[in-house]
Design an enzyme around this catalytic site. Structure first.
Site, PDB file in Angstrom:
ATOM      1  CE  LYS A 192      -1.647   2.671   3.085  1.00 31.06           C
ATOM      2  NZ  LYS A 192      -1.585   3.972   2.419  1.00 31.06           N
ATOM      3  N   GLY A 244       7.419   4.664   8.077  1.00 25.68           N
ATOM      4  CA  GLY A 244       6.580   5.834   8.301  1.00 25.68           C
ATOM      5  C   GLY A 244       6.814   6.401   9.681  1.00 25.68           C
ATOM      6  CB  SER A 245       4.826   8.691  11.737  1.00 28.49           C
ATOM      7  OG  SER A 245       3.624   7.965  11.786  1.00 28.49           O
ATOM      8  CB  THR A 246       7.894   6.980  15.895  1.00 27.98           C
ATOM      9  OG1 THR A 246       9.185   7.029  15.262  1.00 27.98           O
ATOM     10  CG2 THR A 246       8.017   6.213  17.192  1.00 27.98           C
ATOM     11  CD  GLU A 247       0.615   9.635  15.965  1.00 30.66           C
ATOM     12  OE1 GLU A 247       1.258  10.471  15.298  1.00 30.66           O
ATOM     13  OE2 GLU A 247      -0.595   9.708  16.208  1.00 30.66           O
ATOM     14  N   GLY A 249       3.922   3.394  13.569  1.00 30.99           N
ATOM     15  CA  GLY A 249       4.707   2.172  13.808  1.00 30.99           C
ATOM     16  C   GLY A 249       4.305   1.530  15.123  1.00 30.99           C
ATOM     17  CD  GLU A 266      13.345   3.737   7.701  1.00 33.03           C
ATOM     18  OE1 GLU A 266      13.285   4.627   8.589  1.00 33.03           O
ATOM     19  OE2 GLU A 266      13.324   3.967   6.483  1.00 33.03           O
ATOM     20  CB  CYS A 300      13.251   8.570   7.929  1.00 35.69           C
ATOM     21  SG  CYS A 300      14.054   7.576   6.677  1.00 35.69           S
ATOM     22  CD  GLU A 397      10.743  11.952  11.503  1.00 37.23           C
ATOM     23  OE1 GLU A 397       9.706  11.360  11.832  1.00 37.23           O
ATOM     24  OE2 GLU A 397      11.639  11.440  10.801  1.00 37.23           O
TER      25      GLU A 397
HETATM   26  P1  NAI Z   1       2.244   7.994   8.462  1.00 34.38           P
HETATM   27  O1  NAI Z   1       3.131   7.201   9.310  1.00 34.38           O
HETATM   28  O2  NAI Z   1       0.867   8.279   8.918  1.00 34.38           O
HETATM   29  O3  NAI Z   1       2.097   7.303   7.025  1.00 34.38           O
HETATM   30  C1  NAI Z   1       2.941   6.328   6.499  1.00 34.38           C
HETATM   31  C2  NAI Z   1       2.111   5.232   5.836  1.00 34.38           C
HETATM   32  O4  NAI Z   1       1.336   4.539   6.817  1.00 34.38           O
HETATM   33  C3  NAI Z   1       1.090   5.726   4.817  1.00 34.38           C
HETATM   34  O5  NAI Z   1       1.033   4.801   3.763  1.00 34.38           O
HETATM   35  C4  NAI Z   1      -0.211   5.710   5.595  1.00 34.38           C
HETATM   36  O6  NAI Z   1      -1.339   5.581   4.796  1.00 34.38           O
HETATM   37  C5  NAI Z   1      -0.037   4.489   6.457  1.00 34.38           C
HETATM   38  N1  NAI Z   1      -0.824   4.471   7.694  1.00 34.38           N
HETATM   39  C6  NAI Z   1      -1.296   5.520   8.408  1.00 34.38           C
HETATM   40  N2  NAI Z   1      -1.949   5.073   9.496  1.00 34.38           N
HETATM   41  C7  NAI Z   1      -1.892   3.727   9.472  1.00 34.38           C
HETATM   42  C8  NAI Z   1      -2.357   2.695  10.332  1.00 34.38           C
HETATM   43  N3  NAI Z   1      -3.003   2.966  11.459  1.00 34.38           N
HETATM   44  N4  NAI Z   1      -2.098   1.415  10.005  1.00 34.38           N
HETATM   45  C9  NAI Z   1      -1.409   1.113   8.901  1.00 34.38           C
HETATM   46  N5  NAI Z   1      -0.948   2.038   8.041  1.00 34.38           N
HETATM   47  C10 NAI Z   1      -1.177   3.333   8.327  1.00 34.38           C
HETATM   48  O7  NAI Z   1       2.960   9.338   8.139  1.00 34.38           O
HETATM   49  P2  NAI Z   1       2.279  10.711   7.683  1.00 34.38           P
HETATM   50  O8  NAI Z   1       1.011  10.979   8.403  1.00 34.38           O
HETATM   51  O9  NAI Z   1       2.175  10.680   6.230  1.00 34.38           O
HETATM   52  O10 NAI Z   1       3.344  11.765   8.182  1.00 34.38           O
HETATM   53  C11 NAI Z   1       3.317  12.242   9.519  1.00 34.38           C
HETATM   54  C12 NAI Z   1       4.699  12.379  10.068  1.00 34.38           C
HETATM   55  O11 NAI Z   1       5.318  11.125  10.120  1.00 34.38           O
HETATM   56  C13 NAI Z   1       5.649  13.229   9.244  1.00 34.38           C
HETATM   57  O12 NAI Z   1       5.551  14.557   9.522  1.00 34.38           O
HETATM   58  C14 NAI Z   1       6.973  12.675   9.660  1.00 34.38           C
HETATM   59  O13 NAI Z   1       7.394  13.282  10.846  1.00 34.38           O
HETATM   60  C15 NAI Z   1       6.693  11.233   9.890  1.00 34.38           C
HETATM   61  N6  NAI Z   1       7.056  10.391   8.753  1.00 34.38           N
HETATM   62  C16 NAI Z   1       8.215   9.714   8.815  1.00 34.38           C
HETATM   63  C17 NAI Z   1       8.609   8.952   7.755  1.00 34.38           C
HETATM   64  C18 NAI Z   1       9.884   8.201   7.804  1.00 34.38           C
HETATM   65  O14 NAI Z   1      10.328   7.692   6.790  1.00 34.38           O
HETATM   66  N7  NAI Z   1      10.505   8.077   8.927  1.00 34.38           N
HETATM   67  C19 NAI Z   1       7.841   8.859   6.529  1.00 34.38           C
HETATM   68  C20 NAI Z   1       6.599   9.569   6.583  1.00 34.38           C
HETATM   69  C21 NAI Z   1       6.264  10.323   7.648  1.00 34.38           C
END
Ligand code: NAI
Length: 794
Positions: A192, A244-247, A249, A266, A300, A397
């Site tokens: 996804k 994606g985000s730690t939250e 994760g 990650e 990240c 972050e």
């Molecule tokens: P996110 O962590 O919400 O999104 C990443 C992926 O997870 C997206 O594909 C999203 O649709 C999916 N996702 C969201 N909630 C989910 C859930 N409950 N279960 C399974 N999948 C889920 O990140 P977002 O909202 O796009 O960005 C927010 C913050 O997160 C950013 O400002 C940044 O600080 C951080 N972030 C960090 C990343 C990294 O590579 N370390 C990448 C993206 C965001």
């Protein structure tokens, strides 16, 4: 006007990349995409779609399907259906598919780069020269692993159906990091993409068609977080890989805790960028531009915390500001642009909010006076100085083009500041002294350390975090292990359905009576026998119900003391491997000397035959890990740059070990010995069936030169103690090898600091079988790989 003056005043003309090819591809799909499931394009079951837009203009690019649980289910079924045929291919046949994918990516590289820039807003220079070449490299590299799989990972098999969820910052690159190793190891995939950037994943679906990949091997389901959640919750998925985000994760870790899904995460970072006074400052500033302004800082591993040695701080800030004044921000399709658009309005607002908060907390905000486009989502490169180490902008972050600067005086202070974060993804060290650089790199808690360079990535070098930046690696050998399991473990039956090889009716040894003098033992903390805080003890009975002795009823406070003792013993991890091996040999020798009395006592619970086997195999097991201690080495990678990457296997830290019930001595040694062989410290909860083994063990340890605190043993009610271990922030990993419910409990309870968890998933492990009970599978869980990139040449 002199030539120099002419050069200085020359303006950049616009150099826009032509987007027609990419737009024509969108048009050919009528700018509307379904999911890619089982090799066909399918409309979403609920008929819901959402738009994806170009963040640099706000213009809609296409409409994509919003995946529901029903769509996810269809995709998982397709992946499950495709699995047997995909796994039965020869390694060579699978390698050819990966190779074909790499070739197709290369052939379409320009189209993919433009599409990525349109959807994400990143400069075309980056998508063209960094993202897409790395995507191709990843598929080539893993085509090679597919070919070599059986030779290099004998006895391992694929996890099965893998659910993969990726973010929006490197959409196609993250897809490649996920899909290439999964396919190379024989898994099938449901991926996804992020809701802001689904287009290159859909383009990749077309590439799978072109490469002739069998239907169902790769399925792409688009949608938002709820689609991701449905994938994580699906009962027929064997592994989840998330970036994606730690939250999020953390939320995923909570959901998967109740299942046997393997998990790799990650997550975020707040990576330090350390500049020493002897660094080549101009190079360091260029590195910094790349470190924090690459991809608008939406990275990240962005070097978002600048740590400058105090003596050069003022000069360095001046150089950084001068350089910031020359950065060009604007339409990302312009080839002369350094900084493009922010991916979405919500992200732009988040960046502004955090900067405002930083300023409110005392930071000084500086932005260059460079023009910003009048439409689209842009945030200027920003320098926050006078940042307090505890300020929100030093800890959270930001994921935007914002640098938080602080100073330090000594290398030691630099390390302290650098490690003062819950994250541990990456770090940069700039110094002309190789000794200082490597000394500091070794102490940084981060999965990647770049020495005098920044943001280098390669498929052969694992990437991933320490601490709350997640666990698992992508790339390299260690990355493949995330998609593999030992064959025997995958097939292992649930506990108590199969007798252990050694199981047999109990028999009493003749001299048992002599050894059954009522024994009362103590806890073992920091190398000392300790009374329990509770003041209580509990009775231990033999197989025939006779009282064998009493063990202390350990509690939360005893665990706390043990954690403190284990932390103090961290020097064990820095001791030489030879030194650790010597201590382990000595432990084995001392156990040998007590062989008979220990077996006699143990036999009251497990029978004579098992007791004797536990002791003799236990001695062998210690020998094995003593042997491994100085052979379980890292690697030196040769990425295609003028760098070496030193892949160091570092201990995770303090490991909580909940020992198996059925083999009180052998189970303990099979887990605690590999953990300490590689330099971890351990807090063990012994088998509830025979916790009296603690007394024998500490007598052996006390006579074996094992430094105080390396192994601590707490007896008591396992479930209660396990809870405290799992929740304790001072413990870095938890291993639990009892039953299924306990495996689920430790995963759930350790969500707080995202501990690495290793369990038997409630399955039988035959500790008496060397193939199951010892070796690399255990050792691989005792370390985390840190890649230190070191340039060479002028
Ligand atoms: P996110 O962590 O919400 O999104 C990443 C992926 O997870 C997206 O594909 C999203 O649709 C999916 N996702 C969201 N909630 C989910 C859930 N409950 N279960 C399974 N999948 C889920 O990140 P977002 O909202 O796009 O960005 C927010 C913050 O997160 C950013 O400002 C940044 O600080 C951080 N972030 C960090 C990343 C990294 O590579 N370390 C990448 C993206 C965001």
């Amino acid at each position: 006007m002199s030539i120099v003056e002419k050069f200085m005043t020359m303006e950049y003309g616009p150099a826009p990349e032509d987007p027609r090819e990419a737009l024509a591809w969108l048009d050919r799909h009528n700018r509307r995409f379904g999911h890619f499931i089982n090799g066909t394009w399918q409309a979403p079951a609920a008929g819901t779609y959402f738009d994806t837009a170009d963040p640099s203009t706000g213009e809609k690019l296409a409409t994509v399907a919003q995946g529901s649980a029903t769509d996810v289910d269809s995709a998982v079924k397709a992946a499950r259906g495709a699995l047997p045929a995909w796994q039965s291919l020869t390694p060579h046949a699978r390698a050819r598919y990966l190779y074909a994918l790499a070739r197709q990516v290369q052939k379409h590289s320009r189209w993919l780069a433009v599409l990525e820039t349109l959807d994400n807003g990143k400069p075309i220079r980056e998508s063209r020269d960094i993202d897409i070449p790395l995507v191709a490299r990843h598929f080539y590299h893993h085509a090679g692993w597919a070919q070599l799989l059986e030779q290099e990972f004998p006895g391992y098999t694929a996890c099965g159906v893998v659910g993969q969820i990726i973010p929006w910052n490197f959409p196609l690159l993250m897809l490649a990091w996920k899909i290439a190793p999964a396919l190379a190891t024989g898994n099938t995939v449901v991926l996804k993409p992020a809701e802001f950037t689904p287009l290159t994943a859909l383009a990749f679906a077309q590439i799978c068609e072109e490469a002739g990949l069998p239907a169902g091997v790769v399925n792409i389901v688009t949608g938002d977080g709820s689609t991701g959640e449905a994938l994580v919750k699906h009962s027929d998925v064997d592994k989840i890989a998330f970036t994606g985000s730690t939250e999020v994760g953390r939320a995923i870790r909570k959901v998967t805790a109740q299942s046997h899904k393997k998990l790799s995460l990650e997550l975020g970072g707040k990576s330090p960028f350390i500049i020493f006074e002897d660094a080549d400052l101009d190079s360091a500033v260029e590195g910094l531009v790349d470190g924090i302004w690459f991809n608008q800082g939406q990275v990240c591993c962005a070097g978002s915390r600048l740590l400058m040695q105090e003596s050069i701080a003022e000069k360095l800030i001046g150089k950084i500001q001068d350089r910031m004044n020359t950065l060009r921000i604007g339409p990302p399709l312009d080839k002369a642009i350094d900084i493009g658009a922010i991916v979405a309005r919500v992200q732009l607002e988040r960046i502004q909010r955090l900067v405002d908060q930083g300023v409110a907390e005392g930071a000084t905000c500086w932005q260059p006076s460079i023009p910003l486009p009048t439409r689209g989502l842009y945030f200027p490169p920003t320098l926050l100085s006078n940042v307090h180490p505890t300020s929100v902008v030093a800890q959270q972050e930001i994921f935007g083009p914002v640098l938080a600067a602080m100073t330090f005086r000594t290398p030691r202070e630099a390390v302290e500041l650098a490690n003062n974060t819950v994250y541990g993804l990456a770090a940069c060290v700039w110094s002309e002294s190789i000794n200082v650089s490597l000394h500091v790199a070794a102490q940084l808690k981060a999965g990647v350390v770049w020495v005098n360079c920044t943001n280098l990535f390669d498929a052969a070098c694992g990437f991933g975090g320490y601490r709350e930046s997640g666990f698992g690696r992508e790339g390299g050998r260690e990355g493949l292990l995330e998609y593999l399991e030992p064959m025997w473990f995958k097939q292992a039956p649930p506990l108590h359905t199969k007798p252990l090889a050694i199981d047999q009716p109990l028999e009493q040894p003749a001299d048992l009576a002599a050894s059954l003098i009522d024994r009362t033992i103590k806890l073992y903390i920091g190398g000392k026998q300790a009374r329990p805080d509770s003041g209580y003890s509990m009775a231990v009975h033999g197989a025939d119900g006779r009282l064998l002795g009493e063990v202390p009823l350990g509690n939360r406070k005893d665990i706390r003391n043990a954690v403190e003792a284990a932390r103090k013993a961290e020097g064990w991890g820095k001791a030489t491997a030879h030194n650790r091996a010597q201590v382990l040999y000595y432990v084995a020798e001392n156990l040998s000397q007590r062989r008979e009395e220990i077996a006699a006592r143990l036999s009251a619970v497990v029978g004579k035959k098992q007791a004797e086997a536990e002791v003799s195999l236990g001695i062998e097991r210690i020998f094995s890990y003593a042997a491994w201690a100085d052979k379980y080495d890292g690697a030196v990678h040769n990425p295609p740059f003028r760098n070496v990457a030193l892949a160091m296997k570092e201990p995770i830290g303090t490991v909580g070990v909940v020992c198996p019930t059925d083999a009180p001595l052998l189970g303990f040694l099979s887990l605690v010995m590999p953990a300490i062989a590689t330099g971890n410290t351990a807090i063990a909860i012994p088998s509830e069936k025979y916790p009296l083994i603690t007394g024998d063990l500490y007598q052996v340890f006390e006579t074996s030169d094992l430094p105080d605190g390396v192994v601590n043993i707490i007896t008591g009610r396992a479930t209660e103690l396990m809870k405290t271990l799992a929740e304790h922030d001072g413990i870095d990993a938890i291993w639990c090898f009892t039953d299924e419910a306990s495996a689920a409990a430790v995963k759930t309870l350790s969500v707080g600091n995202l501990k690495q968890v290793f369990t038997n998933e409630g399955r039988v492990i035959d500790w008496f079988d060397v193939k199951q009970g010892e070796g690399r599978w255990f050792l691989d869980h005792t370390v985390q790989v840190k890649n230190i990139w070191v340039p060479y040449g002028e």
